[in-house]
Design an enzyme around this catalytic site. Structure first.
Site: not given
Ligand code: AHR
Length: 517
Positions: A49, A196-197, A264, A321, A370
Site C-alpha cells: 500500500e 476495500n473495507e 489481523y 489482508e 505488507q
Molecule cells: O494494512 C493496513 C490497513 O489495514 C489497510 O489499509 C486497511 O485495509 C486495513 O484496515
C-alpha cells in the site's frame, strides 16, 4: 476399493492415535490416495500500500540511492521476492485505495498532482509511483497484479475507465493514452478488487448497501478481448458473518470471482495498546498465536455460509489482508506502521499458511500485509541496506506448496496451555508437486515442549526424507541490521523412515518443512 482401504486406514490411525499419544507421539495420517484439487499459488500473495515506507523508500527509492535500480525500483528487493515466487501483489491499498484517483498517477511525473495521504500520516504523495510503475514492478517480479479499485470516493466511470485504460487492446482514446504513456500492449490485469473495507475506511457502508453498489460498479468492470477479469468483492471484517451471508445472497456466485476476509493478529485484546514487536511476555506470545489460530474458525464459518449459496465452491474466499499487527517501533511515525518481525511472527505465518492450505478448496487467494517496512513485512530496509525477516523465510520454505496437489492430513494436536487457556500446539499441511515430491509443513508453537510425531503416509511411494527448519533460542528473537541471519532456514536432520512411516521430533517453537521422494 481404494476408498474403503483409505477409510480403514483413517480408522486405524484414529484408534492407534490414543496408543501413540499415550507413548507421547502425535499420530498423523497423510492421505495421498484421492487427488481433489491444487493449492492455488495465489494463497502466497502479498500486499503493498501507499503507506509508510512500503512503496516510497521501499520498492520505489530516490534516484540518488546507491542500489541497483530499474527506473526507481530497487532490484535487490525484486531479486529477494522473486526467490520466494511471489504470485501476486495487491495495490494501491488498503484504505489508501479508496482515496486514490488513478489519473493522478499517469503521464509525465513532474506534472502529476500532489495529494495528501490522509490515512497514513498525512504525508504528501507526489504520485510518482502510479499505474505504469506498479505494473513494471509486477513484470519484474513476474507476478500477477491485483488492483483495488476506488468505491469509497471514486465513481463507476472512473473505475470503468481505469480498466479500459489497462486492458483495451488499442484504438479507444483511453487505450491510446496508455500507448502514449509508453505501453502499447494491453496489460491484461486479471484480479480486480471492487473497493476495500467498504464496511469501514472504504465508505462505512452496510452489507446490504454495498451489495447493491458492488453490482453497479462490477457491471462496468468490463472484460476486454483476451482479458477476462476476476472481480473480487470487499468482504467481511473478521467475524462479520452477516456480511458474507448478504454478499452471497444478494450478489451471488455469477457476479463475483471472490469475496474477501480481513483478519489481523494482535498481541493483546486492545487495539489501543497492541504490544511490542520484540519485547513481549509469554502472555502476549500466546495471545498473538491464539488470535492467529482464530483464522481456522473464521475460514470454516465463512466457508460454511458460502456453501449455502455456492456448493460448487465457485466463489473464492480471498484473505487479502492478514498478519501480525503490533505497536510501531519506538521513535517511528505512528502513521507508518513500521514494526520488527520476530520468530513469533514466523510461527504465525506458518500456522496461517497451513490453515489456508487445509482450506484451499475455498481459500484460493491471500495477501500478507505488507511486503516492505509495514506490519508483518518480508523485507526491512535502512537506506541502501536491507534484511530478510523470519516471515520471509517461511514464505521461502512454503513456496513448494504453490500449485501443488493438496493432501489431506488428519491428526489430533496436543495442547499448548497457558494460564488455563489452550490452543493446538501442532499445525500441519501437506502437498505433492508435479515432479512427484511430497512436502509436509509442520509447526510447533509450544515455546518449551518438543513433540514426537509419527506420520503414516498412504498411497505415496517414498524412500527418503530431507528437511529444513526455522527456529531460534527465544521466541522474541529477530533479525536486525547487525544480525541479519540470526533467524534463517537451516537443515533439519531429525526425520527418518521407520517401518515405512515417517518419524521425527518436532522442536519447540519451530517450523519444519519435510521433503519426501
Ligand atoms: O494494512 C493496513 C490497513 O489495514 C489497510 O489499509 C486497511 O485495509 C486495513 O484496515
Amino acid at each position: 476399493m481404494k476408498y474403503i482401504f483409505s477409510l480403514f486406514l483413517v480408522g486405524f490411525v484414529l484408534l492407534s492415535s490414543h496408543r501413540l499419544q499415550a507413548q507421547g507421539a502425535v499420530a498423523v495420517y497423510v492421505d495421498g490416495g484421492l487427488p481433489t484439487h491444487q493449492i492455488s499459488r495465489h494463497i502466497y500473495g502479498h500486499f503493498s500500500e501507499h503507506l509508510g515506507r512500503c512503496i516510497y523508500d521501499g520498492f520505489w527509492v530516490a534516484d540518488t540511492l546507491k542500489v541497483a535500480k530499474k527506473d526507481r525500483i530497487r532490484l535487490d528487493i525484486v531479486d529477494a521476492l522473486k526467490k520466494i515466487k511471489v504470485p501476486n501483489l495487491r495495490w494501491p491499498g488498503g484504505c489508501f485505495a479508496d482515496e486514490y484517483h488513478w489519473r493522478d498517477g499517469i503521464g509525465p511525473r513532474n506534472q502529476r498532482p500532489r495529494m495528501v495521504n490522509t490515512h497514513w500520516g498525512n504525508v504528501v504523495e507526489d504520485n510518482s509511483f502510479g499505474t505504469h510503475e506498479f505494473l513494471e514492478l509486477c513484470s519484474l517480479l513476474e507476478c500477477e497484479p491485483y488492483i483495488a479499485g476506488n468505491v469509497g470516493s471514486g465513481t463507476v466511470l472512473e473505475m470503468s475507465n481505469w480498466v479500459e485504460y489497462l486492458n483495451h487492446p488499442g484504438g479507444s482514446t483511453l487505450s491510446d493514452l496508455r500507448k502514449q504513456n509508453g505501453h502499447a500492449e494491453p496489460y491484461k490485469v486479471k484480479f480486480w478488487g471492487v473497493g476495500n473495507e467498504t464496511w469501514g475506511c472504504g465508505g462505512n457502508m452496510t452489507a446490504e448497501y454495498y451489495a447493491d453498489e458492488y453490482k453497479r460498479y462490477a457491471t462496468y468492470v468490463r472484460n476486454y478481448p483476451g482479458a477476462p477479469i476476476h472481480r473480487i468483492a470487499s468482504g467481511s471484517n473478521v467475524a462479520d458473518y452477516h456480511w458474507t451471508e448478504v454478499l452471497m445472497k444478494n450478489v451471488g456466485p455469477n457476479r463475483m470471482w471472490g469475496t474477501t476476509l480481513h483478519h489481523y493478529s494482535i498481541p493483546s485484546n486492545s487495539w489501543a495498546k497492541k504490544g511490542s514487536a520484540t519485547r513481549f511476555s509469554e502472555q502476549e506470545y500466546f495471545t498473538t498465536l491464539k488470535n492467529a489460530w482464530f483464522m481456522e474458525e473464521l475460514v470454516t464459518r465463512h466457508s460454511t455460509i458460502m456453501d449455502k449459496y455456492d456448493l460448487a465452491k465457485r466463489v473464492a474466499l480471498v484473505v487479502d489482508e492478514w498478519g501480525v499487527w503490533t505497536d510501531v517501533e519506538p521513535g517511528t511515525n505512528p502513521g507508518f506502521l513500521y514494526q520488527q518481525n520476530s520468530l513469533r511472527d514466523a510461527l504465525v505465518a506458518g500456522v496461517t499458511l497451513n490453515i489456508f492450505n487445509n482450506h484451499s478448496d475455498r481459500v484460493r487467494m491471500a495477501n500478507l500485509a505488507q511486503t516492505i517496512n509495514v506490519l508483518q513485512a518480508l523485507v526491512l530496509t535502512r537506506g541502501a541496506d536491507l534484511l530478510l525477516t523470519p516471515t520471509y523465510h517461511v514464505f521461502d520454505l512454503y513456496k513448494v506448496h504453490q500449485d501443488a496437489q493438496y493432501l489431506p492430513v488428519r491428526f489430533q494436536s496436543p495442547d499448548y496451555v497457558f494460564e488455563n487457556t489452550k490452543i493446538p500446539a501442532v499445525h500441519i499441511s501437506a502437498s505433492r508437486d508435479s515432479a512427484g515430491l511430497s512436502h509436509i509443513s509442520l509447526v510447533n508453537i509450544d515455546p518449551v515442549k518438543n513433540h514426537p510425531v509419527h506420520i503414516r503416509i498412504a498411497d505415496i511411494p517414498w524412500s527418503s526424507v530431507t528437511g529444513s527448519i526455522i527456529s531460534s533460542a527465544q521466541y522474541t528473537d529477530y533479525n536486525d541490521f547487525d544480525h541479519k541471519n540470526k533467524i534463517a532456514i537451516r537443515p533439519f536432520t531429525g526425520a527418518s523412515r521407520e517401518s515405512g512411516n515417517l518419524v521425527l521430533t518436532l522442536p519447540a517453537k519451530s517450523i519444519v518443512m519435510l521433503e519426501l521422494k
